[in-house]
Design a protein around this motif. Structure first.
Motif, PDB file in Angstrom:
ATOM      1  N   LEU A 273     -22.943   4.195   1.365  1.00 58.34           N
ATOM      2  CA  LEU A 273     -22.289   4.644   0.145  1.00 58.34           C
ATOM      3  C   LEU A 273     -20.807   4.767   0.454  1.00 58.34           C
ATOM      4  CD1 LEU A 273     -24.716   7.489  -1.046  1.00 58.34           C
ATOM      5  CD2 LEU A 273     -24.769   5.053  -1.639  1.00 58.34           C
ATOM      6  N   MET A 274     -19.994   3.918  -0.164  1.00 61.88           N
ATOM      7  CA  MET A 274     -18.559   3.917   0.100  1.00 61.88           C
ATOM      8  C   MET A 274     -17.843   4.590  -1.053  1.00 61.88           C
ATOM      9  SD  MET A 274     -16.532   2.879   2.511  1.00 61.88           S
ATOM     10  CE  MET A 274     -14.791   3.351   2.632  1.00 61.88           C
ATOM     11  N   GLY A 275     -17.123   5.660  -0.752  1.00 65.96           N
ATOM     12  CA  GLY A 275     -16.453   6.429  -1.792  1.00 65.96           C
ATOM     13  C   GLY A 275     -15.341   5.640  -2.465  1.00 65.96           C
ATOM     14  N   ARG A 276     -15.113   5.969  -3.729  1.00 64.36           N
ATOM     15  CA  ARG A 276     -13.977   5.378  -4.448  1.00 64.36           C
ATOM     16  C   ARG A 276     -12.698   5.739  -3.699  1.00 64.36           C
ATOM     17  NH1 ARG A 276     -13.473   4.246  -9.847  1.00 64.36           N
ATOM     18  NH2 ARG A 276     -15.293   5.500 -10.410  1.00 64.36           N
ATOM     19  N   PRO A 277     -11.868   4.755  -3.354  1.00 68.81           N
ATOM     20  CA  PRO A 277     -10.678   5.078  -2.556  1.00 68.81           C
ATOM     21  C   PRO A 277      -9.604   5.780  -3.377  1.00 68.81           C
ATOM     22  CG  PRO A 277     -10.686   2.749  -3.114  1.00 68.81           C
ATOM     23  CD  PRO A 277     -12.003   3.314  -3.594  1.00 68.81           C
ATOM     24  N   LYS A 278      -8.963   6.724  -2.753  1.00 71.30           N
ATOM     25  CA  LYS A 278      -7.783   7.328  -3.365  1.00 71.30           C
ATOM     26  C   LYS A 278      -6.643   6.336  -3.217  1.00 71.30           C
ATOM     27  CE  LYS A 278      -5.033  11.574  -3.463  1.00 71.30           C
ATOM     28  NZ  LYS A 278      -5.209  11.715  -4.921  1.00 71.30           N
ATOM     29  N   THR A 279      -5.960   6.047  -4.308  1.00 72.99           N
ATOM     30  CA  THR A 279      -4.944   4.997  -4.307  1.00 72.99           C
ATOM     31  C   THR A 279      -3.544   5.512  -4.618  1.00 72.99           C
ATOM     32  OG1 THR A 279      -5.286   4.480  -6.654  1.00 72.99           O
ATOM     33  CG2 THR A 279      -6.674   3.313  -5.063  1.00 72.99           C
ATOM     34  N   TRP A 280      -3.396   6.822  -4.800  1.00 75.10           N
ATOM     35  CA  TRP A 280      -2.108   7.405  -5.202  1.00 75.10           C
ATOM     36  C   TRP A 280      -1.894   8.696  -4.444  1.00 75.10           C
ATOM     37  CZ3 TRP A 280       0.154  11.822  -6.842  1.00 75.10           C
ATOM     38  CH2 TRP A 280       1.364  11.754  -7.552  1.00 75.10           C
ATOM     39  N   PHE A 281      -0.669   8.917  -3.971  1.00 76.81           N
ATOM     40  CA  PHE A 281      -0.289  10.234  -3.462  1.00 76.81           C
ATOM     41  C   PHE A 281       1.211  10.380  -3.669  1.00 76.81           C
ATOM     42  CE2 PHE A 281      -0.039  13.714  -0.201  1.00 76.81           C
ATOM     43  CZ  PHE A 281      -0.902  14.562  -0.872  1.00 76.81           C
ATOM     44  N   PHE A 282       1.718  11.585  -3.508  1.00 76.28           N
ATOM     45  CA  PHE A 282       3.099  11.885  -3.859  1.00 76.28           C
ATOM     46  C   PHE A 282       4.090  10.992  -3.120  1.00 76.28           C
ATOM     47  CE2 PHE A 282       0.790  15.854  -4.737  1.00 76.28           C
ATOM     48  CZ  PHE A 282       1.157  16.055  -6.045  1.00 76.28           C
ATOM     49  N   ASP A 283       3.801  10.678  -1.852  1.00 77.06           N
ATOM     50  CA  ASP A 283       4.739   9.859  -1.092  1.00 77.06           C
ATOM     51  C   ASP A 283       4.523   8.364  -1.312  1.00 77.06           C
ATOM     52  OD1 ASP A 283       2.312   9.750   0.206  1.00 77.06           O
ATOM     53  OD2 ASP A 283       3.145   9.920   2.227  1.00 77.06           O
ATOM     54  N   ARG A 284       3.427   7.997  -2.013  1.00 80.22           N
ATOM     55  CA  ARG A 284       3.162   6.593  -2.332  1.00 80.22           C
ATOM     56  C   ARG A 284       2.577   6.504  -3.741  1.00 80.22           C
ATOM     57  NH1 ARG A 284      -0.170   4.984   2.886  1.00 80.22           N
ATOM     58  NH2 ARG A 284      -0.285   7.254   3.006  1.00 80.22           N
ATOM     59  N   PRO A 285       3.395   6.690  -4.765  1.00 75.87           N
ATOM     60  CA  PRO A 285       2.911   6.673  -6.158  1.00 75.87           C
ATOM     61  C   PRO A 285       2.725   5.248  -6.675  1.00 75.87           C
ATOM     62  CG  PRO A 285       5.248   7.141  -6.130  1.00 75.87           C
ATOM     63  CD  PRO A 285       4.835   7.026  -4.686  1.00 75.87           C
ATOM     64  N   ARG A 286       1.583   4.652  -6.378  1.00 77.96           N
ATOM     65  CA  ARG A 286       1.342   3.259  -6.737  1.00 77.96           C
ATOM     66  C   ARG A 286       1.200   3.085  -8.249  1.00 77.96           C
ATOM     67  NH1 ARG A 286      -2.188   3.225  -1.859  1.00 77.96           N
ATOM     68  NH2 ARG A 286      -1.241   1.783  -0.366  1.00 77.96           N
ATOM     69  N   THR A 287       1.621   1.934  -8.737  1.00 82.27           N
ATOM     70  CA  THR A 287       1.367   1.566 -10.123  1.00 82.27           C
ATOM     71  C   THR A 287      -0.111   1.209 -10.278  1.00 82.27           C
ATOM     72  OG1 THR A 287       1.746  -0.793  -9.776  1.00 82.27           O
ATOM     73  CG2 THR A 287       3.690   0.586 -10.236  1.00 82.27           C
ATOM     74  N   PRO A 288      -0.628   1.158 -11.513  1.00 77.71           N
ATOM     75  CA  PRO A 288      -2.024   0.760 -11.691  1.00 77.71           C
ATOM     76  C   PRO A 288      -2.356  -0.588 -11.066  1.00 77.71           C
ATOM     77  CG  PRO A 288      -1.200   1.763 -13.694  1.00 77.71           C
ATOM     78  CD  PRO A 288      -0.030   1.630 -12.776  1.00 77.71           C
ATOM     79  N   VAL A 289      -1.461  -1.544 -11.157  1.00 77.60           N
ATOM     80  CA  VAL A 289      -1.707  -2.863 -10.562  1.00 77.60           C
ATOM     81  C   VAL A 289      -1.769  -2.756  -9.045  1.00 77.60           C
ATOM     82  CG1 VAL A 289      -0.748  -5.172 -10.227  1.00 77.60           C
ATOM     83  CG2 VAL A 289      -0.709  -4.112 -12.503  1.00 77.60           C
TER      84      VAL A 289
END
Length: 349
Positions: A273-289
């Protein structure tokens, strides 16, 4: 041989539960989500939280935190133990723990992230722990707890039967500033759920779990901690993994899994079971793309490693069990059934 993990007695409404900081004393720096989480324990779960000396202390020593863990497990009036938050140095606390004291006083422990250390220790001690629901992040969520988190936690706290995990109806991984009171005036923005992604879904797997935060597991493996000497103890089990706000690259994820494969560990499990990855944090605010590209890169890395070292294993991606919201509780060392044809995941609390 490691003893087969057994489920500790459950608390009941009205009981006292310990709130500890086995890793970081962030409640002392960021009291707003912490106090909110304590209030919800009282008002929504009818449990009375009991703090220990190092709970709000940043920079507490490993010995002070180990003493809190011992005191909480030894106290007969304490019926469960809940971590305030994670951190990054719990690996220094585990060697100080009295295994026999804890084995003689089994209690449900709830925590995620760096608490992978303590969850693995409990599994080795013969106690099923619970990966999920820290006081600050989940109980202290702005506005209200995510309903799927709240329901999963309630079931894990108070019941002992099967519980079906379901894909998130709405989810998020973008955070707001815990130091700003305005953060807690409204619920955070969420996105529609995207469902789970299945690989080798023509089979059914059932077994006891091992895993946790991938970065923390890497540290533990380097220190020779948290893994049974006889790897056959994991045969047929269910591995669960998730990545943190450090957001390791796909190549880092692949290398960690590759090294687990080279150790002969990865191929022992019948499912992941692979968890949904966290893709955003304050020091790396990624765009949706950018976020979608990062998540796809991680799935590719995991798929590549599994095909090399565990090609027959059933894999489910984007399960809400890690650093994203909602967070479903996984019994650590407990039973999980992954039914590919039915597209169902059932845990036993």
């Amino acid at each position: 041989m490691t003893p087969t993990p057994s489920y500790p007695p459950k608390p009941s409404p009205g009981d006292r539960v310990a709130v500890l900081s086995p890793s970081s004393g962030l409640p002392g720096l960021l009291p707003l989500p912490y106090e909110l989480g304590l209030r919800r324990l009282r008002e929504e779960y009818a449990l009375e939280p009991v703090e220990y000396p190092a709970t709000r202390t940043m920079g507490s020593t490993p010995r002070q935190r180990a003493d809190d863990i011992h005191a909480a497990f030894a106290a007969p009036e304490i019926k469960a133990v809940i971590a305030s938050i994670g951190g990054d140095d719990q690996i220094t606390v585990v060697p100080l723990l009295d295994r026999e004291l804890i084995r003689a006083n089994p209690k449900p422990f709830f925590g995620t992230s760096d608490n992978t250390n303590l969850l693995a220790f409990l599994r080795e001690t013969g106690i099923v722990g619970f990966h999920g629901a820290s006081v600050m992040a989940e109980l202290g969520r702005p506005g209200a707890m995510h309903p799927q988190t709240a329901d999963s936690l309630r079931a894990a706290l108070f019941t002992s039967g099967e519980y079906e995990l379901r894909p998130a109806e709405r989810w998020r991984d973008i955070d707001r500033d815990w130091a700003d009171p305005a953060t807690f005036d409204a619920e955070p923005e969420t996105r529609p759920g995207t469902g789970w992604i299945w690989l080798n879904a023509d089979r059914v797997a059932e077994g006891r779990t091992w895993g946790g935060c991938l970065e923390v597991l890497g540290w533990m493996l380097m220190a020779g901690r948290g893994v049974a000497r006889d790897l056959s103890e994991y045969d047929g089990g269910v591995l669960f993994l998730e990545t943190s706000e450090e957001m390791p690259s796909g190549e880092e994820v692949f290398r960690t899994l590759r090294n687990m494969g080279e150790r002969g560990l990865l191929g022992r499990f019948s499912a992941l079971l692979m968890g949904r990855p966290k893709t955003w944090f304050f020091d790396r605010p990624r765009t949706p793309v950018e976020a979608a590209a990062y998540a796809a890169e991680q799935r590719e890395a995991v798929t590549r490693a599994m095909r090399a070292y565990a090609p027959e294993a059933l894999v489910v991606f984007d399960v809400d069990l890690g650093h994203t919201d909602p967070q479903l509780v996984i019994p650590y060392g407990g039973l999980v059934r992954v039914d590919g044809p039915a597209r169902r995941v059932t845990v036993t609390y």
